[in-house]
Design a protein around this motif. Structure first.
Motif, PDB file in Angstrom:
ATOM      1  N   ALA A 110       0.722  -1.368  -0.061  1.00  0.00           N
ATOM      2  CA  ALA A 110       0.205  -0.173   0.255  1.00  0.00           C
ATOM      3  C   ALA A 110       0.699   1.563   0.178  1.00  0.00           C
ATOM      4  CB  ALA A 110      -0.962   0.020   1.514  1.00  0.00           C
ATOM      5  N   SER A 111       1.604   1.283   0.154  1.00  0.00           N
ATOM      6  CA  SER A 111       2.318   2.275   0.475  1.00  0.00           C
ATOM      7  C   SER A 111       3.371   2.869  -0.884  1.00  0.00           C
ATOM      8  CB  SER A 111       3.677   2.250   1.670  1.00  0.00           C
ATOM      9  OG  SER A 111       3.690   2.569   3.134  1.00  0.00           O
ATOM     10  N   LEU A 112       3.804   1.272  -1.461  1.00  0.00           N
ATOM     11  CA  LEU A 112       4.697   1.629  -3.053  1.00  0.00           C
ATOM     12  C   LEU A 112       3.495   1.935  -3.565  1.00  0.00           C
ATOM     13  CD1 LEU A 112       6.637  -1.029  -3.022  1.00  0.00           C
ATOM     14  CD2 LEU A 112       7.412   1.310  -2.792  1.00  0.00           C
ATOM     15  N   ALA A 113       2.063   1.579  -3.527  1.00  0.00           N
ATOM     16  CA  ALA A 113       0.902   2.011  -4.434  1.00  0.00           C
ATOM     17  C   ALA A 113       0.684   3.292  -4.110  1.00  0.00           C
ATOM     18  CB  ALA A 113       0.040   1.175  -4.353  1.00  0.00           C
ATOM     19  N   GLU A 114       1.066   4.150  -3.201  1.00  0.00           N
ATOM     20  CA  GLU A 114       1.140   5.901  -2.471  1.00  0.00           C
ATOM     21  C   GLU A 114       2.043   6.658  -3.295  1.00  0.00           C
ATOM     22  OE1 GLU A 114       0.500   8.668   1.213  1.00  0.00           O
ATOM     23  OE2 GLU A 114       0.261   5.621   1.310  1.00  0.00           O
ATOM     24  N   LEU A 115       3.015   6.161  -2.864  1.00  0.00           N
ATOM     25  CA  LEU A 115       3.551   6.413  -4.058  1.00  0.00           C
ATOM     26  C   LEU A 115       3.450   6.958  -4.873  1.00  0.00           C
ATOM     27  CD1 LEU A 115       7.243   4.996  -1.514  1.00  0.00           C
ATOM     28  CD2 LEU A 115       5.858   7.646  -2.042  1.00  0.00           C
ATOM     29  N   ALA A 116       3.674   5.627  -5.873  1.00  0.00           N
ATOM     30  CA  ALA A 116       3.772   5.469  -6.489  1.00  0.00           C
ATOM     31  C   ALA A 116       2.110   6.937  -7.623  1.00  0.00           C
ATOM     32  CB  ALA A 116       3.465   4.527  -7.907  1.00  0.00           C
ATOM     33  N   ASN A 117       1.119   6.645  -6.573  1.00  0.00           N
ATOM     34  CA  ASN A 117       0.021   7.724  -7.205  1.00  0.00           C
ATOM     35  C   ASN A 117       0.286   8.958  -6.467  1.00  0.00           C
ATOM     36  OD1 ASN A 117      -1.629   5.195  -8.057  1.00  0.00           O
ATOM     37  ND2 ASN A 117      -2.119   4.957  -6.299  1.00  0.00           N
ATOM     38  N   SER A 118       1.006   9.370  -5.607  1.00  0.00           N
ATOM     39  CA  SER A 118       0.929  10.289  -5.293  1.00  0.00           C
ATOM     40  C   SER A 118       2.052  11.566  -6.417  1.00  0.00           C
ATOM     41  CB  SER A 118       1.563  10.938  -3.747  1.00  0.00           C
ATOM     42  OG  SER A 118       0.794   9.993  -3.095  1.00  0.00           O
ATOM     43  N   ARG A 131       7.204   1.228 -11.643  1.00  0.00           N
ATOM     44  CA  ARG A 131       6.227   0.527 -10.536  1.00  0.00           C
ATOM     45  C   ARG A 131       7.153  -1.093 -11.157  1.00  0.00           C
ATOM     46  NH1 ARG A 131       2.002   1.095  -7.252  1.00  0.00           N
ATOM     47  NH2 ARG A 131       3.032  -1.249  -6.381  1.00  0.00           N
ATOM     48  N   GLY A 132       7.560  -1.887 -10.331  1.00  0.00           N
ATOM     49  CA  GLY A 132       7.984  -2.959 -10.391  1.00  0.00           C
ATOM     50  C   GLY A 132       7.256  -3.837  -8.966  1.00  0.00           C
ATOM     51  N   ASN A 133       8.119  -5.261  -9.307  1.00  0.00           N
ATOM     52  CA  ASN A 133       6.984  -6.377  -8.390  1.00  0.00           C
ATOM     53  C   ASN A 133       8.069  -5.915  -6.718  1.00  0.00           C
ATOM     54  OD1 ASN A 133       7.062  -8.495  -7.123  1.00  0.00           O
ATOM     55  ND2 ASN A 133       7.572  -9.821  -7.981  1.00  0.00           N
ATOM     56  N   GLY A 134       7.184  -5.346  -6.277  1.00  0.00           N
ATOM     57  CA  GLY A 134       7.397  -5.131  -4.910  1.00  0.00           C
ATOM     58  C   GLY A 134       8.297  -3.845  -4.601  1.00  0.00           C
TER      59      GLY A 134
END
Length: 176
Positions: A110-118, A131-134
C-alpha cells in the motif's frame, strides 16, 4: 538454505550508528550463515535454514537490531532471488550520464502504491519512475538529487517504516 537480503532503513544517519562488523556479528548471533555486509549503509546478505515465514524473520531481525543498537529498527527483507529479478528488470539506462539509478523497496504494498500514485506528473527532466514487483524503479537526475519532487515525497515520515531506497550499484554488489 535460503538466501536473503536485509535492507536497513535509517542507519548511519541522524545519530544511529551501526558498524558493519557489529551488524555482521548480530546476524551471525541470530544463527544465520554466509553473513556479508555491503557498504556502511545497512545492507546484509545472509542465509537461513530456519523454517519461519519472511514476516517472522523480519520481525526477529528488527527486534534484535533494536535491542542491540537502541533504536526503532525497520528493515525491508527480500530473497536473493527476488533481488536478482529486481536488478535484472531495471527499466532505465543505468549508465546514463548524470543520473542516479535507484530502486525503492517497500515492505508494504500500500505504501508503494501511495508513493506511485502521489507522484503525479513528475518532471521527466529530473525524475522518472516505474512500478516493479514490490519496488518502484526510480531514475533521478544527479543535479536535482534530494531536492527533486519525488525525493521529497519519499522522505515523508509516513513512509519511514515501510520503504528504503538503494542505488542499483549497491544492489549489484549485494548479489556479487
Amino acid at each position: 538454505m535460503a538466501g536473503y537480503i536485509a535492507l536497513l532503513r535509517g542507519v548511519n544517519v541522524g545519530g544511529i550508528t551501526v558498524r558493519s562488523a557489529e551488524l555482521r556479528e548480530l546476524f551471525e548471533g541470530l544463527g544465520f550463515g554466509g553473513v556479508r555486509t555491503v557498504l556502511a549503509s545497512g545492507n546484509v546478505a545472509f542465509e537461513s535454514d530456519r523454517r519461519e515465514t519472511s514476516a517472522a524473520l523480519k520481525k526477529r531481525i528488527e527486534q534484535a537490531l533494536g535491542e542491540r543498537f537502541g533504536y526503532a529498527a525497520w528493515i525491508v527483507l527480500v530473497t536473493r532471488e527476488h533481488l536478482a529479478d529486481v536488478v535484472r528488470d531495471f527499466p532505465f539506462d543505468a549508465e546514463r550520464e548524470g543520473w542516479h539509478p535507484y530502486v525503492l523497496f517497500g515492505s508494504d504494498v500500500a505504501s508503494l502504491a501511495e508513493l506511485a500514485n502521489s507522484a503525479g506528473d513528475l518532471d521527466a527532466a529530473d525524475d522518472v519512475i516505474r512500478r516493479g514487483n514490490g519496488v518502484i524503479y526510480w531514475h533521478n537526475r544527479r543535479a536535482r538529487g534530494i531536492a527533486s519532487s519525488f525525493a521529497k515525497l519519499t522522505a515523508k515520515a509516513r513512509f519511514k517504516e515501510t520503504t528504503t531506497n538503494r542505488n542499483l550499484r549497491t544492489l549489484v554488489k549485494l548479489l556479487a
